[in-house]
Motif scaffolding. Structure first.
Motif: not given
Length: 497
Positions: A437-447, A233-244
């Motif tokens: 790092t992963a948490m930051g990506a999740a937060y960006l997408a979650g916002l 099923g589709p999942i929204k891609i809501g955030g991206a950022g360099g690892d640092q």
């Protein structure tokens, strides 16, 4: 509300997927390493298809571990090894060459020619970066110049360029979305960080067709959806950022002056400088931290090229250890390095030296040095490198840090974190969840998707694990730092005739 947010963490040596719940707790993890390719001395490559295949595989595995379906995932955030350069066919999706990794030094001579033309300051003013082979621009030019037919095909609009997050988003959407976020764009050495657009004067200088570049977008917004084939099923891609940058966000360093250091393959020290870029006088780079809402936030960054990679070197090339945790055990067998210093400048020195011709060096050997001293010296070299960057950062920002937040794999080492506090003469704070790092990506997408409502809600998730306070005499500290700086001088300009 969906149960999880998914973070795809596309690292330099492995790909991971982590599922987080609303409290920021890790619910599922899957990880898979991929090959490191070294065609020539100083060259580093990855297979782009292998990056994609392992990333998709770990995403599916992480979902399977908790029985999650597509509708259980509130969105996907992607964080990635930055600067790594991929060029692929717009129609078939087939890469024209291996991904050229951020560590690769093959374009050093070309970078020298740009410096000789007096372009250092013009590039810095626009991109915030120093002229160096580290960044994407000269890697992309190398592909266009050296892989048959690529330039002609690129100029016809048949080829696309991207850093790793661009490549993964393009693959996840089956070619529907070709974007990069502001933080990754700011690492290419082609992006004007104040105008927020590709700089045409730089593209002209490097002879890079603009038509192959992705559309720059904020770090937290909905880019598109995954094709239903991949996750049922589709999942929204809501955030991206360099690892640092994602690690800075995951450490909730939201205010100017907040700083963190990530101990990964390299070490990366970032300080939030707010909505205006701060430019360094001492070799730090100015970068976009993230684009959030209608605002862009900036950071000062110091990069240490080799950190955790030196522990891998002990394991894979030197065969002194069988696993990374074993290095910590062996280092604990001795109280110091017995006067030995290791400078792991395998791919040159980053900030504050920016010496692309430096190479690894071992000094101070005596008959009494054993492998425990040697392994401890490798671990301590990481802390010394962070110290060098931190001193420059405090001077450029005009701020004395009260504490430094840490994360990444090597931050698990109590020995290294205590020595870091001792050398810095400042406390070190490690959070309960070091996967920031992963948490930051999740937060960006979650916002972007509404999974988290605001920054305050995210800040409430951050929890301290341990504080390391300095416990070293000042004379001892100065002596050790002096020895380190002598060792660094022996490594500099080693391959420059």
């Amino acid at each position: 509300m969906p149960k999880y947010m998914m973070a795809l963490d596309a690292g330099t040596t492995s790909n991971r997927c982590i599922l987080f719940n609303h409290e920021g707790e890790i619910c599922s993890v899957a990880q898979k390493e991929f090959r490191q390719i070294y065609p020539n001395p100083g060259w580093v490559e990855h297979n782009a298809e292998e990056i994609w295949n392992t990333q998709l595989a770990v995403a599916r595995e992480a979902m399977e571990k908790v029985g999650a379906k597509a509708e259980d995932i509130g969105g996907i955030g992607i964080t990635n090894q930055r600067e790594t350069t991929i060029v692929w066919d717009k129609f078939t999706g087939e890469p024209v060459y291996n991904a050229i990794v951020w560590q690769c030094r093959r374009t050093s001579k070309y970078v020298d020619s740009l410096k000789a033309k007096g372009l250092t300051e013009p590039f810095r003013e626009k991109t915030g970066l120093v002229l160096d082979a580290y960044f994407s621009a000269t890697k992309l030019r190398w592909i266009l110049e050296n892989v048959p037919e690529t330039r002609e095909r690129a100029e016809k609009g048949e080829l696309l360029f991207g850093t790793v997050e661009t490549w993964l988003i393009w693959k996840l959407t089956k070619g529907k979305v070709h974007i990069t976020d502001y933080s990754n764009a700011s690492r290419t050495m082609m992006f004007n960080i104040t105008a927020l657009e590709w700089d045409r004067a730089i593209l002209s200088e490097l002879d890079i067709p603009e038509c192959m570049l992705p559309t720059p977008m904020p770090s937290s917004c909905i880019y598109g959806e995954t094709d239903p084939e991949f996750f049922g099923g589709p999942i929204k891609i809501g955030g991206a950022g360099g690892d640092q940058q994602c690690a800075l966000f995951g450490q909730t360093c939201f205010k100017p002056g907040d700083a963190k250091n990530t101990y990964g393959t390299g070490c990366f020290l970032l300080m939030n400088t707010g909505e205006k870029p701060a430019f360094s006088l001492h070799g730090l780079v100015t970068t976009i931290a993230w684009g959030l809402g209608n605002k862009v936030y900036y950071a000062l960054e110091g990069s240490v090229f080799v950190a955790g990679a030196s522990i891998q070197w002990l394991r894979d090339e030197m065969h002194m250890i069988d696993s990374a945790p074993e290095a910590d055990y062996m280092a604990s067998r001795v109280k110091d390095t017995n006067g030995c210093y290791v400078v792991p400048a395998f791919t040159g020195l980053g900030a504050p030296y920016w010496d692309q011709y430096a190479r690894g060096t071992i000094v101070g050997l005596t008959r009494g040095v054993n492998k425990y001293h040697f392994i401890r010296a490798v671990e301590e070299s990481i802390d010394y490198s962070v110290y060098d960057v931190l001193q420059i950062m405090k001077e450029d920002a005009g701020i004395k840090l009260s504490v430094l937040k840490v994360d990444g794999g090597a931050s698990r080492s109590n020995i290294m974190m205590q020595f870091q506090a001792d050398i810095n003469d400042a406390p070190i704070i490690r959070p309960k969840c070091i996967e920031t790092t992963a948490m930051g990506a999740a937060y960006l997408a979650g916002l972007a998707t509404g999974y988290w409502k605001d920054l305050e809600e995210i800040k409430n998730n951050w929890k301290e694990d341990q504080m390391f306070s300095p416990d070293m005499q000042e004379d001892d500290r100065r002596t050790r730092i002096h020895g380190w700086h002598k060792a660094v001088k022996t490594a500099q300009s080693w391959v420059n005739n």
